[in-house]
Design a protein around this motif. Structure first.
Motif, mmCIF file in Angstrom:
data_model
loop_
_atom_site.group_PDB
_atom_site.id
_atom_site.type_symbol
_atom_site.label_atom_id
_atom_site.label_comp_id
_atom_site.label_asym_id
_atom_site.label_seq_id
_atom_site.Cartn_x
_atom_site.Cartn_y
_atom_site.Cartn_z
ATOM 1 N N HIS A 32 0.856 -1.187 0.000
ATOM 2 C CA HIS A 32 0.000 0.000 0.000
ATOM 3 C C HIS A 32 0.888 1.231 0.000
ATOM 4 O O HIS A 32 1.492 1.583 1.012
ATOM 5 C CB HIS A 32 -0.913 -0.008 1.236
ATOM 6 C CG HIS A 32 -1.758 1.223 1.362
ATOM 7 N ND1 HIS A 32 -2.315 1.611 2.572
ATOM 8 C CD2 HIS A 32 -2.146 2.159 0.453
ATOM 9 C CE1 HIS A 32 -2.998 2.724 2.396
ATOM 10 N NE2 HIS A 32 -2.910 3.078 1.123
ATOM 11 N N CYS A 34 1.182 4.673 0.513
ATOM 12 C CA CYS A 34 0.341 5.661 1.188
ATOM 13 C C CYS A 34 0.422 7.041 0.538
ATOM 14 O O CYS A 34 -0.391 7.921 0.852
ATOM 15 C CB CYS A 34 0.737 5.756 2.659
ATOM 16 S SG CYS A 34 0.482 4.207 3.573
ATOM 17 N N GLY A 38 -6.224 6.708 -2.475
ATOM 18 C CA GLY A 38 -6.939 5.438 -2.511
ATOM 19 C C GLY A 38 -7.747 5.254 -3.778
ATOM 20 O O GLY A 38 -7.868 4.135 -4.287
ATOM 21 N N LEU A 109 -6.861 3.884 5.630
ATOM 22 C CA LEU A 109 -7.813 4.562 4.756
ATOM 23 C C LEU A 109 -8.936 5.215 5.564
ATOM 24 O O LEU A 109 -9.365 6.334 5.263
ATOM 25 C CB LEU A 109 -8.405 3.571 3.751
ATOM 26 C CG LEU A 109 -7.454 3.060 2.674
ATOM 27 C CD1 LEU A 109 -8.078 1.890 1.923
ATOM 28 C CD2 LEU A 109 -7.072 4.177 1.699
ATOM 29 N N GLU A 113 -7.964 8.860 4.828
ATOM 30 C CA GLU A 113 -8.778 9.228 3.666
ATOM 31 C C GLU A 113 -10.244 8.910 3.966
ATOM 32 O O GLU A 113 -10.885 8.117 3.265
ATOM 33 C CB GLU A 113 -8.315 8.469 2.421
ATOM 34 C CG GLU A 113 -6.913 8.812 1.943
ATOM 35 C CD GLU A 113 -6.639 8.239 0.556
ATOM 36 O OE1 GLU A 113 -7.331 8.622 -0.403
ATOM 37 O OE2 GLU A 113 -5.745 7.387 0.459
ATOM 38 N N TRP A 117 -12.932 6.576 1.859
ATOM 39 C CA TRP A 117 -13.227 5.270 2.465
ATOM 40 C C TRP A 117 -14.718 5.131 2.783
ATOM 41 O O TRP A 117 -15.342 4.109 2.461
ATOM 42 C CB TRP A 117 -12.399 5.093 3.736
ATOM 43 C CG TRP A 117 -12.606 3.775 4.407
ATOM 44 C CD1 TRP A 117 -12.054 2.576 4.076
ATOM 45 C CD2 TRP A 117 -13.458 3.517 5.532
ATOM 46 N NE1 TRP A 117 -12.515 1.592 4.912
ATOM 47 C CE2 TRP A 117 -13.364 2.131 5.815
ATOM 48 C CE3 TRP A 117 -14.278 4.319 6.320
ATOM 49 C CZ2 TRP A 117 -14.067 1.549 6.857
ATOM 50 C CZ3 TRP A 117 -14.984 3.737 7.355
ATOM 51 C CH2 TRP A 117 -14.868 2.358 7.616
#
Length: 242
Positions: A32, A34, A38, A109, A113, A117
């Motif tokens: 992932h 970052c 996303g 997430l 985010e 999400w």
């Protein structure tokens, strides 16, 4: 519903989170980054993987089970027994590493985010009204973690409708027994709703009224099994009328 408790599964009953589950399943094995939004990660997940995950989701009960989507052998699975056997053949170390990484990606997430999400979770029609109608007598019993469930409920101003959340729950029958004991009622006073047939059948053994949600994830084999064992189905349109 005086004196009764409404116990609901979350993913597949309260909300549809297929895209979110596919994304964190991808991150369970793949790094992932970052620094990449996303939304870009989601667009980059291979369609072949998403299709395999969609199939796996119909068989899975736990986050651990999602690891099967990383095994191409899943494409040939056509029965629950075959799925369970494939999962059992995977090294437990791999499963543990996958579950930890997927859970960490979900937490990141959710916290970093949140709008992206949260937008990956869609409440099924009628669920907000059902939760409000039974406010205070609702419990969530789910494989999803407590923090995620609470964040999604709060996003829709439904947090106050749910009295308690049994998160990351792999033994739902035990949770129902505990819920009934702490509420000081017999398990027969609990109405349990889940889209996973195995969970429904196990909870039915507690004496609770266990209903099989018809709007979540299932396969034809499950429908045949439910008919043989006279499992009580529940249509989405009937939930609010319980």
């Amino acid at each position: 519903m005086t004196g009764r408790v409404l116990a609901l599964d979350f993913d597949g009953v309260v909300c549809d989170a297929l895209a979110e589950c596919a994304l964190i399943t991808w991150f369970g094995v793949h790094r992932h980054d970052c620094g990449t939004p996303g939304s870009e990660h989601l667009e980059a997940v291979p369609g072949e993987f998403v299709a395999r995950f969609r199939k796996v989701r119909d068989y899975a009960r736990l986050l651990d089970h999602f690891v099967v989507a990383h095994h191409p052998e899943a494409d040939a699975v056509v029965t629950q027994r075959e799925f369970d056997a494939l999962f059992a053949s995977i090294d437990p170390v791999e499963v543990a590493a996958f579950t930890e990484a997927a859970g960490a990606a979900r937490a990141w997430l959710r916290e970093r985010e949140p709008e992206f999400w949260l937008d990956l979770h869609t409440l099924y029609p009628g669920l907000p009204e059902a939760l409000r109608r039974h406010a205070g007598s609702v419990a969530i019993i789910t494989a999803k973690d407590d923090a995620s469930v609470r964040a999604i409920l709060d996003r829709h101003a439904l947090g106050s409708t749910v009295a308690e959340v049994y998160g990351e729950c792999g033994a739902k029958a035990d949770a129902v027994r505990d819920l009934a004991a702490r509420r000081g009622v017999d398990p027969s006073s609990v109405i349990f709703v889940d889209d996973n047939l195995a969970n429904v059948r196990r909870v039915a053994e507690t004496g609770a009224r266990a209903l099989w949600a018809q709007w979540g994830y299932q396969i034809p084999e499950h429908r045949d099994e439910a008919a043989r064992h006279e499992v009580e189905p529940l249509e989405l349109s009937a939930l609010a009328g319980i």
